[in-house]
Design a protein around this motif. Structure first.
Motif, mmCIF file in Angstrom:
data_model
loop_
_atom_site.group_PDB
_atom_site.id
_atom_site.type_symbol
_atom_site.label_atom_id
_atom_site.label_comp_id
_atom_site.label_asym_id
_atom_site.label_seq_id
_atom_site.Cartn_x
_atom_site.Cartn_y
_atom_site.Cartn_z
ATOM 1 N N GLY A 157 76.745 75.196 84.958
ATOM 2 C CA GLY A 157 77.870 75.437 85.864
ATOM 3 C C GLY A 157 79.016 74.485 85.628
ATOM 4 N N VAL A 158 79.147 74.024 84.395
ATOM 5 C CA VAL A 158 80.181 73.060 84.028
ATOM 6 C C VAL A 158 81.169 73.749 83.098
ATOM 7 C CG1 VAL A 158 80.616 70.901 82.787
ATOM 8 C CG2 VAL A 158 78.596 71.109 84.232
ATOM 9 N N GLY A 159 82.422 73.850 83.521
ATOM 10 C CA GLY A 159 83.459 74.394 82.655
ATOM 11 C C GLY A 159 83.864 73.356 81.637
ATOM 12 N N VAL A 160 84.082 73.775 80.415
ATOM 13 C CA VAL A 160 84.409 72.813 79.366
ATOM 14 C C VAL A 160 85.690 73.248 78.655
ATOM 15 C CG1 VAL A 160 82.928 73.898 77.620
ATOM 16 C CG2 VAL A 160 83.466 71.490 77.436
ATOM 17 N N GLU A 161 86.571 72.276 78.406
ATOM 18 C CA GLU A 161 87.798 72.495 77.647
ATOM 19 C C GLU A 161 87.561 72.034 76.220
ATOM 20 O OE1 GLU A 161 90.826 70.230 79.566
ATOM 21 O OE2 GLU A 161 90.634 71.300 81.461
ATOM 22 N N GLY A 162 88.382 72.486 75.333
ATOM 23 C CA GLY A 162 88.206 72.100 73.937
ATOM 24 C C GLY A 162 87.345 73.135 73.249
ATOM 25 N N ASP A 163 86.888 72.828 72.063
ATOM 26 C CA ASP A 163 86.129 73.797 71.293
ATOM 27 C C ASP A 163 84.632 73.588 71.472
ATOM 28 O OD1 ASP A 163 85.372 75.789 69.628
ATOM 29 O OD2 ASP A 163 86.335 74.985 67.844
ATOM 30 N N ALA A 164 84.080 74.216 72.487
ATOM 31 C CA ALA A 164 82.658 74.066 72.782
ATOM 32 C C ALA A 164 81.780 74.778 71.762
ATOM 33 C CB ALA A 164 82.350 74.595 74.185
ATOM 34 N N GLU A 165 82.360 75.643 70.941
ATOM 35 C CA GLU A 165 81.584 76.344 69.916
ATOM 36 C C GLU A 165 81.592 75.608 68.579
ATOM 37 O OE1 GLU A 165 79.570 78.809 70.408
ATOM 38 O OE2 GLU A 165 80.196 79.232 72.459
ATOM 39 N N ALA A 166 82.508 74.658 68.408
ATOM 40 C CA ALA A 166 82.680 73.981 67.128
ATOM 41 C C ALA A 166 81.412 73.327 66.584
ATOM 42 C CB ALA A 166 83.797 72.950 67.220
ATOM 43 N N PRO A 167 80.611 72.673 67.414
ATOM 44 C CA PRO A 167 79.451 72.008 66.812
ATOM 45 C C PRO A 167 78.362 72.964 66.354
ATOM 46 C CG PRO A 167 79.446 71.702 69.180
ATOM 47 C CD PRO A 167 80.737 72.375 68.829
ATOM 48 N N VAL B 158 79.002 65.235 68.931
ATOM 49 C CA VAL B 158 79.649 65.901 70.053
ATOM 50 C C VAL B 158 79.810 64.900 71.186
ATOM 51 C CG1 VAL B 158 79.463 67.759 71.742
ATOM 52 C CG2 VAL B 158 78.576 68.088 69.436
ATOM 53 N N THR B 159 81.015 64.827 71.726
ATOM 54 C CA THR B 159 81.281 63.962 72.869
ATOM 55 C C THR B 159 81.815 64.819 74.001
ATOM 56 O OG1 THR B 159 81.835 62.099 71.428
ATOM 57 C CG2 THR B 159 82.622 61.983 73.707
ATOM 58 N N LEU B 160 81.249 64.656 75.165
ATOM 59 C CA LEU B 160 81.767 65.312 76.362
ATOM 60 C C LEU B 160 82.374 64.230 77.236
ATOM 61 C CD1 LEU B 160 78.960 67.823 77.359
ATOM 62 C CD2 LEU B 160 81.101 68.296 76.200
ATOM 63 N N ARG B 161 83.602 64.431 77.632
ATOM 64 C CA ARG B 161 84.288 63.494 78.520
ATOM 65 C C ARG B 161 84.479 64.167 79.871
ATOM 66 N NH1 ARG B 161 85.772 59.196 75.744
ATOM 67 N NH2 ARG B 161 86.191 59.395 73.535
ATOM 68 N N PHE B 162 83.920 63.536 80.895
ATOM 69 C CA PHE B 162 84.047 64.033 82.261
ATOM 70 C C PHE B 162 85.134 63.228 82.949
ATOM 71 C CE2 PHE B 162 79.911 65.319 80.978
ATOM 72 C CZ PHE B 162 79.555 66.411 81.748
ATOM 73 N N GLU B 163 86.113 63.916 83.514
ATOM 74 C CA GLU B 163 87.206 63.239 84.209
ATOM 75 C C GLU B 163 87.308 63.815 85.613
ATOM 76 O OE1 GLU B 163 90.850 63.596 82.024
ATOM 77 O OE2 GLU B 163 89.804 63.377 80.122
ATOM 78 N N ALA B 164 87.216 62.956 86.601
ATOM 79 C CA ALA B 164 87.368 63.404 87.985
ATOM 80 C C ALA B 164 88.809 63.834 88.203
ATOM 81 C CB ALA B 164 86.991 62.290 88.957
ATOM 82 N N LEU B 165 89.009 64.968 88.886
ATOM 83 C CA LEU B 165 90.354 65.461 89.163
ATOM 84 C C LEU B 165 90.964 64.771 90.374
ATOM 85 C CD1 LEU B 165 89.893 69.255 88.477
ATOM 86 C CD2 LEU B 165 90.837 67.503 86.982
ATOM 87 N N ALA B 166 90.122 64.165 91.171
ATOM 88 C CA ALA B 166 90.600 63.448 92.352
ATOM 89 C C ALA B 166 89.807 62.162 92.472
ATOM 90 C CB ALA B 166 90.398 64.305 93.600
ATOM 91 N N ARG B 167 90.312 61.260 93.263
ATOM 92 C CA ARG B 167 89.560 60.019 93.506
ATOM 93 C C ARG B 167 88.226 60.362 94.146
ATOM 94 N NH1 ARG B 167 91.474 55.090 93.134
ATOM 95 N NH2 ARG B 167 93.594 54.893 92.418
ATOM 96 N N GLY B 168 87.275 59.530 93.949
ATOM 97 C CA GLY B 168 85.981 59.776 94.554
ATOM 98 C C GLY B 168 84.831 59.436 93.617
ATOM 99 N N GLY B 169 85.137 59.199 92.335
ATOM 100 C CA GLY B 169 84.104 58.792 91.404
ATOM 101 C C GLY B 169 83.699 57.352 91.685
ATOM 102 N N PRO B 170 82.542 56.951 91.244
ATOM 103 C CA PRO B 170 82.075 55.591 91.500
ATOM 104 C C PRO B 170 82.903 54.547 90.760
ATOM 105 C CG PRO B 170 80.611 56.713 89.978
ATOM 106 C CD PRO B 170 81.613 57.730 90.430
ATOM 107 N N ALA B 171 83.000 53.372 91.343
ATOM 108 C CA ALA B 171 83.787 52.291 90.752
ATOM 109 C C ALA B 171 83.138 51.760 89.470
ATOM 110 C CB ALA B 171 83.959 51.163 91.762
ATOM 111 N N SER B 172 81.831 51.579 89.452
ATOM 112 C CA SER B 172 81.131 51.082 88.265
ATOM 113 C C SER B 172 79.900 51.950 88.017
ATOM 114 C CB SER B 172 80.749 49.619 88.432
ATOM 115 O OG SER B 172 79.981 49.444 89.604
ATOM 116 N N PRO B 173 80.080 53.102 87.395
ATOM 117 C CA PRO B 173 78.979 54.062 87.259
ATOM 118 C C PRO B 173 77.799 53.582 86.422
ATOM 119 C CG PRO B 173 80.900 54.786 86.019
ATOM 120 C CD PRO B 173 81.319 53.597 86.812
#
Length: 128
Positions: A28-38, A80-95
């Motif tokens: 259930g995770v939408g991914v940007e970029g070329d997810a088929e490339a690898p 393959v690298t997946l980068r998760f970026e929160a769209l709003a504040r709310g992520g942990p300070a030191s994950p």
């Protein structure tokens, strides 16, 4: 001790081939970029999907209707690298502290299992 049965399930799951797009869709995770490339990846499918969900949930805002994080796929030198970026504040300070299983954080167990799943397939999980 509570995590041992789930760690055993990860270790007991046989790797199979799946595309990054298939894994992200199942999680259930939408991914940007070329997810088929690898191409096809050899992973423990159930463990990989659970890991994607756990990391995505970490960066989802606390509100139930909060937007999911932006996920970008990058392929470089066969990795393959997946980068998760929160769209709003709310992520942990030191994950990274979640990997130490702090008792006061309920998400720590899921993230520890995500780390185990990713590393069992030869990957790495960094939270920054």
């Amino acid at each position: 001790v509570d995590l041992l049965p789930r760690l055993a399930r990860i270790a007991g799951e046989a790797p199979s081939e799946a595309s990054l797009a298939e894994l992200c869709l199942a999680a259930g995770v939408g991914v940007e970029g070329d997810a088929e490339a690898p191409g096809r990846l050899s992973v423990r499918r159930r463990a990989a999907v659970d890991a994607l969900r756990a990391v995505s949930d970490l960066f989802r805002p606390p509100a139930l209707d909060g937007a999911p994080p932006r996920v970008r796929a990058e392929v470089s030198a066969g990795r393959v690298t997946l980068r998760f970026e929160a769209l709003a504040r709310g992520g942990p300070a030191s994950p990274e502290r979640f990997f130490q299983l702090p008792r006061d954080e309920e998400r720590a167990g899921e993230l520890f299992l995500a780390l185990a799943a990713v590393e069992s397939d030869g990957g790495s999980l960094r939270l920054v």
